[in-house]
Motif scaffolding. Structure first.
Motif, PDB file in Angstrom:
ATOM      1  N   TYR A  12       0.855  -1.189   0.000  1.00  0.00           N
ATOM      2  CA  TYR A  12       0.000   0.000   0.000  1.00  0.00           C
ATOM      3  C   TYR A  12       0.892   1.240   0.000  1.00  0.00           C
ATOM      4  O   TYR A  12       2.064   1.174   0.376  1.00  0.00           O
ATOM      5  N   GLU A  13       0.343   2.343  -0.435  1.00  0.00           N
ATOM      6  CA  GLU A  13       1.091   3.596  -0.500  1.00  0.00           C
ATOM      7  C   GLU A  13       0.932   4.351   0.820  1.00  0.00           C
ATOM      8  O   GLU A  13      -0.186   4.585   1.286  1.00  0.00           O
ATOM      9  N   ARG A 324      -7.346  -4.248   3.606  1.00  0.00           N
ATOM     10  CA  ARG A 324      -6.994  -3.304   2.536  1.00  0.00           C
ATOM     11  C   ARG A 324      -7.848  -2.037   2.647  1.00  0.00           C
ATOM     12  O   ARG A 324      -7.343  -0.911   2.534  1.00  0.00           O
ATOM     13  N   ARG A 325      -9.136  -2.223   2.901  1.00  0.00           N
ATOM     14  CA  ARG A 325     -10.026  -1.063   3.077  1.00  0.00           C
ATOM     15  C   ARG A 325      -9.636  -0.255   4.305  1.00  0.00           C
ATOM     16  O   ARG A 325      -9.655   0.977   4.288  1.00  0.00           O
ATOM     17  N   TYR A 327      -6.710   0.071   5.751  1.00  0.00           N
ATOM     18  CA  TYR A 327      -5.467   0.824   5.563  1.00  0.00           C
ATOM     19  C   TYR A 327      -5.676   1.993   4.602  1.00  0.00           C
ATOM     20  O   TYR A 327      -5.109   3.078   4.798  1.00  0.00           O
ATOM     21  N   THR A 328      -6.487   1.798   3.589  1.00  0.00           N
ATOM     22  CA  THR A 328      -6.818   2.907   2.689  1.00  0.00           C
ATOM     23  C   THR A 328      -7.516   4.022   3.465  1.00  0.00           C
ATOM     24  O   THR A 328      -7.201   5.212   3.308  1.00  0.00           O
ATOM     25  N   HIS A 329      -8.442   3.634   4.330  1.00  0.00           N
ATOM     26  CA  HIS A 329      -9.163   4.601   5.161  1.00  0.00           C
ATOM     27  C   HIS A 329      -8.202   5.297   6.133  1.00  0.00           C
ATOM     28  O   HIS A 329      -8.290   6.523   6.336  1.00  0.00           O
ATOM     29  N   HIS A 332      -6.145   7.868   4.288  1.00  0.00           N
ATOM     30  CA  HIS A 332      -6.992   9.005   3.902  1.00  0.00           C
ATOM     31  C   HIS A 332      -7.366   9.845   5.125  1.00  0.00           C
ATOM     32  O   HIS A 332      -7.465  11.091   5.039  1.00  0.00           O
TER      33      HIS A 332
END
Length: 351
Positions: A12-13, A324-325, A327-329, A332
């Motif tokens: 992930y970025e 994955r969701r 970590y994206t959250h 953000h």
């Protein structure tokens, strides 16, 4: 283990500015991202934790104590060396990582901290076997420095000696903190105890290998580093009683997960229902998606490095897509990442 898992599935970025360089002002001041069993996300703060736990649940903490494992010095020839103790194997002997322009030979001596010399007895793989002139722990306590993770850019300071250590640390031997426990202060522990949430302890001495990157494309080809663990009979009894009563075993940190699940596997292999001695040994347990957890129902943890074995472990507990969701959250929402960062409360997708 799923032979088809690839390292790229755990990437992930992460903007560099989200890597926490210092702890929160107070231990329990961090944010808490709750990933529930249904895969839904809830933004909370760590002081909300009692609302997520129920009487009869059991928190399992890792009581390892971080030692001052980093030493600087020079070889007899004058070349600089940096020593990071990995494991103490005898009162006056330790295995260590040694950085130098040229690896020291067996029989040579290293002058450390301008205070004492150690003899290089040989090597065990990538580690050097060092013989100290007195007790390793005593010399480290007097001359060593706190071994902060490689992504923390400042040198260890007096604040780090206190804050890169849990309030319940008691068994010296780790060279990295079990960081999920850093969020707990005495007030939180007492609050949870009064609520009827049980507390138990394991010991797993976290090694520097926890920061080693996975260098293979196929996850199944990765060789896990070994760490020493111990699970005492009192903890085994509490786990068994909690499960029998329908409570949840909540691991505080991935190291507690590895200790508990290693003990469960050891117990299963022996066929003992109620051992009266500590279950201990070296563990190379590698938990990846598809793993069936024997004892752990939920996990309190920090956010982990991209492509790391720890990210794989939390993906095994909650599912790859929910993590994955999450970590994206978290990226953000500007959560703070890694050792001094914010926390997650993860409930098993199977619960």
């Amino acid at each position: 283990m799923n032979p088809d898992l690839e390292l790229s599935q755990f990437d992930y970025e992460l903007p560099p500015e989200l890597i926490a360089q210092s702890p929160a002002a107070h231990r329990a001041d961090s944010r808490l991202l709750h990933l529930d069993a249904g895969g839904c996300l809830h933004d909370r703060v760590f002081t909300d934790l009692p609302q997520l736990l129920q009487p009869g649940d059991l928190l399992v903490f890792n009581d390892t104590r971080v030692i001052k494992a980093r030493l600087n010095g020079c070889k007899e020839s004058g070349g600089k060396v940096e020593v990071l103790i990995e494991r103490i194997i005898a009162p006056d002997r330790a295995l260590a990582h040694v950085k130098a322009s040229k690896s020291p030979r067996a029989g040579s001596r290293l002058l450390l901290a301008n205070a004492f010399a150690v003899e290089v007895a040989g090597r065990q793989g990538e580690l050097f076997d060092l013989v100290f002139p007195e007790r390793v722990l005593d010399l480290l306590d007097r001359h060593g420095t706190t071994p902060l993770p490689p992504y923390i850019e400042h040198a260890a300071e007096s604040e780090d000696e206190a804050r890169y250590q849990t309030v319940y640390a008691r068994e010296p031997g780790a060279v990295a903190a079990p960081t999920a426990g850093l969020h707990f202060d005495e007030r939180m522990l007492e609050r949870l105890k009064a609520q009827g949430v049980g507390q138990a302890f394991v010991t797993l001495h976290v090694g520097a290998g926890t920061f080693q990157p996975v260098r293979v494309r196929k996850v199944a080809d990765h060789i896990m580093h070994a760490e020493r663990y111990a699970v005492p009979p009192d903890t085994l009894s509490k786990v068994r009683e909690t499960m029998a009563a329908g409570g949840r075993v909540v691991a505080v940190g991935t190291t507690s997960v590895r200790a508990l699940e290693s003990a469960a596997a050891q117990l299963a292999s022996r066929g003992d229902a109620a051992p009266f001695e500590t279950l201990e040994g070296d563990t190379r347990l590698f938990i990846t998606p598809g793993y069936q957890f024997a004892w752990v129902d939920a996990l309190i943890t920090n956010f982990h490095l991209p492509q790391s074995t720890l990210l794989m472990l939390v993906s095994a507990l909650a599912g790859m897509a929910p993590i994955r969701r999450a970590y994206t959250h978290a990226v953000h929402s500007r959560y703070r990442f890694f050792s001094y960062g914010d926390a997650m409360f993860i409930e098993s997708s199977a619960s």
